[in-house]
Design an enzyme around this catalytic site. Structure first.
Site, PDB file in Angstrom:
ATOM      1  N   ASN A 278     -40.840 -50.613  14.184  1.00  0.00           N
ATOM      2  CA  ASN A 278     -39.709 -51.518  14.402  1.00  0.00           C
ATOM      3  C   ASN A 278     -39.598 -52.498  13.241  1.00  0.00           C
ATOM      4  O   ASN A 278     -40.535 -53.255  12.964  1.00  0.00           O
ATOM      5  CB  ASN A 278     -39.914 -52.296  15.713  1.00  0.00           C
ATOM      6  CG  ASN A 278     -38.674 -53.066  16.124  1.00  0.00           C
ATOM      7  OD1 ASN A 278     -37.580 -52.503  16.153  1.00  0.00           O
ATOM      8  ND2 ASN A 278     -38.828 -54.342  16.438  1.00  0.00           N
TER       9      ASN A 278
ATOM     10  N   THR B  20     -42.625 -48.794   4.413  1.00  0.00           N
ATOM     11  CA  THR B  20     -41.753 -49.523   3.494  1.00  0.00           C
ATOM     12  C   THR B  20     -42.421 -49.670   2.129  1.00  0.00           C
ATOM     13  O   THR B  20     -41.820 -49.363   1.094  1.00  0.00           O
ATOM     14  CB  THR B  20     -41.434 -50.908   4.084  1.00  0.00           C
ATOM     15  OG1 THR B  20     -40.874 -50.716   5.376  1.00  0.00           O
ATOM     16  CG2 THR B  20     -40.456 -51.663   3.199  1.00  0.00           C
ATOM     17  N   THR B  21     -43.670 -50.107   2.141  1.00  0.00           N
ATOM     18  CA  THR B  21     -44.402 -50.270   0.886  1.00  0.00           C
ATOM     19  C   THR B  21     -44.567 -48.918   0.189  1.00  0.00           C
ATOM     20  O   THR B  21     -44.620 -48.848  -1.039  1.00  0.00           O
ATOM     21  CB  THR B  21     -45.776 -50.907   1.176  1.00  0.00           C
ATOM     22  OG1 THR B  21     -45.555 -52.083   1.967  1.00  0.00           O
ATOM     23  CG2 THR B  21     -46.484 -51.298  -0.107  1.00  0.00           C
TER      24      THR B  21
ATOM     25  N   LYS C  96     -45.478 -50.574  15.447  1.00  0.00           N
ATOM     26  CA  LYS C  96     -45.689 -51.538  14.392  1.00  0.00           C
ATOM     27  C   LYS C  96     -44.416 -52.361  14.338  1.00  0.00           C
ATOM     28  O   LYS C  96     -43.330 -51.826  14.125  1.00  0.00           O
ATOM     29  CB  LYS C  96     -45.930 -50.757  13.109  1.00  0.00           C
ATOM     30  CG  LYS C  96     -45.607 -51.431  11.835  1.00  0.00           C
ATOM     31  CD  LYS C  96     -45.749 -50.413  10.724  1.00  0.00           C
ATOM     32  CE  LYS C  96     -45.276 -50.969   9.418  1.00  0.00           C
ATOM     33  NZ  LYS C  96     -45.182 -49.928   8.378  1.00  0.00           N
TER      34      LYS C  96
HETATM   35  C1  PYR Z   1     -44.833 -51.349   5.500  1.00  0.00           C
HETATM   36  O1  PYR Z   1     -44.863 -51.528   4.293  1.00  0.00           O
HETATM   37  O2  PYR Z   1     -44.559 -50.239   5.954  1.00  0.00           O
HETATM   38  C2  PYR Z   1     -45.126 -52.480   6.355  1.00  0.00           C
HETATM   39  O3  PYR Z   1     -44.961 -52.484   7.540  1.00  0.00           O
HETATM   40  C3  PYR Z   1     -45.656 -53.669   5.774  1.00  0.00           C
END
Ligand code: PYR
Length: 289
Positions: free
Chosen positions: A129, A41-42, A153
Site C-alpha cells: 500500500n 519502489t527503491t 507493507k
Molecule cells: C520501497 O522502496 O519499496 C519501500 O517501500 C521503501
C-alpha cells in the site's frame, strides 16, 4: 521485529539490469536483514519491464530465498505472468501494489485485481500500500476482503494508519515502509521495509539490537541520524542518492539507476559524501559505544 530491504536495482551504464552487482549487494545485505523485497519502489519496480522483473528475482534468488517478489503492473496479464513465474521459486511471498494512475477506480475493481493475483499465487500474498504514489489507499476493511492475504507493507508517514490494519486483523503481518519511522515500526508493528537498509543495514540492525537490550534512547538516536541522512539525500534526489549512499556508507559501488531516475553527477556525489561523512562518523560512534 523484521528488517526488510526493498533492494535497489543496479543497472549498467547502458541501462541493463546488472545481475552480478545485484547479487553481490544482496550478499552484503543479507548479513543484516531478514527479507529482500524485490521490485519495490527503491528497486524502480514500476520502471522495469516484465522480463526485467524476472531477472531481478532470479538474481536475488541465487543468493537467498528470503524474498518477497513484487509483481504489480497496470497490465494485469504481465502481473499474472509474474505470479506464474514465481511458482518455480521457494519464496516468503508475492506482493503487489494497487492499480494506479487511473482515477476513481471503483473499490470492487481494485479488489478484483488483488484477488486475481492472490488466487493464482502459490505463495503468501502481500499488499504493497503506497497511497501517495498510487493514488489509492487500501483500507483495512478492503484488505480483509483480499483472499488469502498474509500481510502488507504500508508506505505511509502515519503510523496510526499502519496500526489500523493490525487492529482490524491481528493476524496480518504489517510493515511500515517509511524510512523515518523505522524505530516505531520495529517497536509497534511486525517490522520495517526501509529503503535506507540498502546503505545502512548495519545501523538498522544496531537499532533493533538496542531496542532488544532496552536501550531505547540509543535506538532513537540511530533513527535521528537516519532522518538527517534522509534530509540530505532528498535534496539530491532520494532514489539516485540511495545508489551513491551505498558507496559512502558501505564502501562499494552498486551500479547506476536508470533514467528517468538520473544518476548523480560526480560533483553531486562529492557534495553528498561531504554532507554525510559527519553523520556516518556519529553513527559509527553510537553503534560501537
Ligand atoms: C520501497 O522502496 O519499496 C519501500 O517501500 C521503501
Amino acid at each position: 521485529m523484521q528488517i526488510v530491504v526493498p533492494v535497489l536495482t543496479p543497472f549498467t551504464k547502458d541501462g541493463k539490469v546488472d545481475k552480478e552487482t545485484l547479487k553481490e549487494h544482496v550478499r552484503n545485505l543479507i548479513k543484516y536483514v531478514d527479507v529482500v523485497f524485490v521490485n519495490g519502489t527503491t528497486g524502480l519496480g514500476p520502471a522495469l519491464s516484465k522480463e526485467e522483473k524476472k531477472e531481478t528475482l532470479s538474481a536475488v534468488y541465487d543468493v537467498t530465498d528470503k524474498v518477497i517478489f513484487q509483481v504489480g503492473s497496470l497490465n494485469l496479464n504481465d502481473a499474472v505472468e509474474l505470479v506464474n513465474f514465481s511458482k518455480d521459486f521457494h519464496l516468503v511471498g508475492v506482493a503487489s501494489y494497487s492499480p494506479y494512475y487511473f482515477q476513481r477506480l471503483p473499490e470492487k475493481w481494485i479488489l478484483n485485481y488483488f484477488n486475481e493475483l492472490s488466487r493464482k499465487a502459490e505463495h503468501d500474498f502481500y499488499l504493497y500500500n503506497y497511497p501517495s504514489a498510487t493514488g489509492y489507499d487500501i483500507s483495512a476493511k478492503l484488505v480483509n476482503k483480499i483472499e488469502g492475504i498474509k500481510g502488507l507493507k504500508d508506505t505511509n508517514q502515519d503510523l496510526a494508519h499502519s496500526l489500523e490494519y493490525k487492529i482490524a486483523n491481528p493476524h496480518l503481518i504489517v510493515y511500515n515502509g517509511s524510512d523515518s519511522l523505522v524505530y516505531y515500526s520495529l517497536l509497534s508493528l511486525d517490522g520495517t521495509v526501509a529503503s535506507v537498509a540498502n546503505h545502512s543495514p548495519h545501523l538498522l540492525s544496531a537499532m533493533r539490537r538496542f531496542i532488544k537490550e532496552g536501550k531505547k534512547e540509543k535506538a532513537l538516536q540511530v533513527q535521528l541520524i537516519i532522518n538527517s541522512m534522509l534530509d540530505v539525500m532528498r535534496r539530491y534526489g532520494q532514489l539516485s542518492s540511495t545508489y551513491s549512499m551505498v558507496e559512502v556508507m558501505m564502501g562499494y559501488k552498486v551500479g547506476y539507476p536508470r533514467p528517468p531516475i538520473y544518476p548523480l553527477s560526480e560533483e553531486e556525489i562529492h557534495q553528498l559524501k561531504s554532507e554525510v561523512e559527519p553523520l556516518k562518523r556519529k553513527a559509527e560512534e553510537l553503534i560501537s559505544g
